[in-house]
Design an enzyme around this catalytic site. Structure first.
Site, mmCIF file in Angstrom:
data_model
loop_
_atom_site.group_PDB
_atom_site.id
_atom_site.type_symbol
_atom_site.label_atom_id
_atom_site.label_comp_id
_atom_site.label_asym_id
_atom_site.label_seq_id
_atom_site.Cartn_x
_atom_site.Cartn_y
_atom_site.Cartn_z
ATOM 1 N N HIS A 131 0.773 -1.235 0.000
ATOM 2 C CA HIS A 131 0.000 0.000 0.000
ATOM 3 C C HIS A 131 0.807 1.288 0.000
ATOM 4 O O HIS A 131 0.218 2.364 -0.028
ATOM 5 C CB HIS A 131 -0.952 -0.003 1.204
ATOM 6 C CG HIS A 131 -0.272 -0.097 2.532
ATOM 7 N ND1 HIS A 131 -0.942 0.112 3.718
ATOM 8 C CD2 HIS A 131 1.012 -0.384 2.890
ATOM 9 C CE1 HIS A 131 -0.109 -0.040 4.733
ATOM 10 N NE2 HIS A 131 1.079 -0.346 4.244
ATOM 11 N N HIS A 132 2.136 1.220 0.043
ATOM 12 C CA HIS A 132 2.934 2.451 0.086
ATOM 13 C C HIS A 132 3.370 2.951 -1.293
ATOM 14 O O HIS A 132 3.738 4.124 -1.423
ATOM 15 C CB HIS A 132 4.187 2.242 0.940
ATOM 16 C CG HIS A 132 3.920 2.016 2.388
ATOM 17 N ND1 HIS A 132 3.153 2.864 3.149
ATOM 18 C CD2 HIS A 132 4.320 1.016 3.227
ATOM 19 C CE1 HIS A 132 3.087 2.407 4.387
ATOM 20 N NE2 HIS A 132 3.784 1.289 4.464
ATOM 21 N N ALA A 133 3.357 2.089 -2.296
ATOM 22 C CA ALA A 133 3.840 2.504 -3.614
ATOM 23 C C ALA A 133 3.008 3.668 -4.140
ATOM 24 O O ALA A 133 1.776 3.656 -4.077
ATOM 25 C CB ALA A 133 3.788 1.337 -4.588
ATOM 26 N N ASP A 173 -0.764 5.131 2.865
ATOM 27 C CA ASP A 173 -0.580 6.425 2.205
ATOM 28 C C ASP A 173 -0.714 6.353 0.688
ATOM 29 O O ASP A 173 -1.261 7.264 0.062
ATOM 30 C CB ASP A 173 0.764 7.041 2.595
ATOM 31 C CG ASP A 173 1.966 6.152 2.285
ATOM 32 O OD1 ASP A 173 1.797 4.927 2.145
ATOM 33 O OD2 ASP A 173 3.086 6.690 2.200
#
Length: 391
Positions: A131-133, A173
């Site tokens: 989920h950070h990419a 994010d």
């Protein structure tokens, strides 16, 4: 709609490997699948492998120049361009990086397609949840954002309301950023407070872009040290009311196991039993408000033997409508696999001894001096009025 559940799996996802000293050891994926099989859950779900996400799919979220940079680093890791977050300490470049990252993304996209088309009610990709990419950069062990790609594919197929709930210890994010301006997507993230943990975002005041996107992002920033009762209290004080109001056509959830008290990279104190309770709650919300359409993803988790396989095996069991009993004794055959792969002794049961987990409902009142209650109230005050709800 079919009532069956899918488990998206291809052995090749274990090639998502940043190297021997990196905390994201792919053994966690292999051991999870081994435990799923040891419990016979692979016979209670349809185990399928989707195709890797192609360039046109990746471009639903990611910039063309970024995909090209990943391809280049994948072909020659020494040429990784750090301007794209590649070849860094968090995201070292490795041969085949593009191919395996696209494969993991393809499993989440395939899960979303199957659920939307009614081919399955639930679909799990525990290799996903990266989920950070960001659209133009790798971040936080994540190359392609499979969660965002799955949601973008749902929108492309005609979905008008998709809810994303992220209970990883780190703020979701990248998914928030992808849909910051899109009123069709509601993102909810419960995570350790950004003062004390990467990526230092996910403040309650982050509520979506002004205008159409306002109120589309909800963040619960939990104090370091939050345990089971507080974690479940926060979840139930925020998530069900928002989901009931939004009424998503599909619920996408991310179940990073790094909230656990044994996780070496974070500071919450949540047990496996509380993680299981939230998995059950997400399953129930999908049935209550999304006609059962549920896409469940993995995420972080760095206690790769004791925690991650048990947590995500519970997730698969719940999705299969064949939940594993917490007091269940773990099959010896799996513990033998653990020792052979890691020279560690695996856990003995599917519980941390805290089942059933108790918590106090928000409707019973709150303590303004309590740090957990302060965090929940900050979220409710910031986000709920934007959706026409009382804080």
């Amino acid at each position: 709609m079919s009532s069956r559940a899918l488990l998206m799996w291809d052995d090749a996802v274990t090639a998502y490997d940043f190297g021997p000293d990196h905390p994201m050891d792919p053994v966690r994926l292999a051991l999870t699948m081994g435990l799923v099989r040891a419990y016979g859950l692979d016979r209670r779900v349809d185990v399928v492998a989707a195709k890797p996400a192609g360039d046109s799919t990746l471009r639903l979220v990611h910039r063309e120049d970024y995909v090209a940079a990943v391809r280049a680093a994948s072909a020659d890791p020494r040429a990784a361009d750090q301007a794209y977050g590649l070849g860094t300490v968090d995201d070292p470049a490795f041969a085949g990086m593009h191919e395996v990252s696209a494969l993991i993304a393809g499993q989440s996209v395939g899960a979303a397609e199957a659920v939307w088309r009614g081919e399955a009610a639930h679909a799990v990709n525990f290799a996903g949840g990266l989920h950070h990419a960001m659209p133009g950069a790798a971040s936080g062990f994540c190359i392609y954002n499979d969660a965002s790609l799955a949601i973008a594919r749902l929108l492309e197929l005609g979905a008008e309301r998709v809810a994303y709930v992220d209970v990883d210890v780190h703020h979701g994010d990248g998914v928030q950023a992808a849909f910051w301006e899109d009123p069709r997507v509601l993102t909810i993230s419960l995570h350790e407070h950004p003062r004390t943990l990467f990526p230092q975002t996910g403040w309650p005041e982050e509520t979506g872009a002004q205008g159409a996107g306002e109120g589309g992002a909800v963040n619960v920033a939990l104090p370091a040290g939050t345990g089971d009762a507080g974690w479940l209290r926060a979840f139930h004080a925020v998530v069900p009311e928002l989901i009931a109001d939004f009424r998503p056509q599909v619920l996408v959830t991310q179940h990073g196991a790094d909230t656990h008290f044994e996780d070496p990279l974070a500071h919450l104190a949540v047990s496996l039993d509380a993680q299981r309770a939230v998995q059950e709650a997400c399953h129930d919300l999908a049935h209550q408000y999304a006609d059962g359409r549920w896409v469940a993803l993995g995420g972080g988790g760095y206690a790769v033997v004791d925690v991650v396989p048990r947590s995500w095996t519970h997730l698969v069991g719940i999705a299969a409508h064949a939940p594993v009993e917490p007091e269940s004794v773990i099959p010896v055959e799996w513990k033998d696999q653990v020792y052979a792969r890691t020279r560690q002794l695996g856990p003995g049961r599917m519980t941390d001894g805290r089942w059933p987990v108790g918590w106090r409902d928000w409707s019973e009142g709150y303590d303004p001096a309590d740090r957990l209650d302060q965090a929940v109230l900050a979220t409710r005050k910031a986000a709920f009025p934007l959706r026409g709800l009382l804080p």
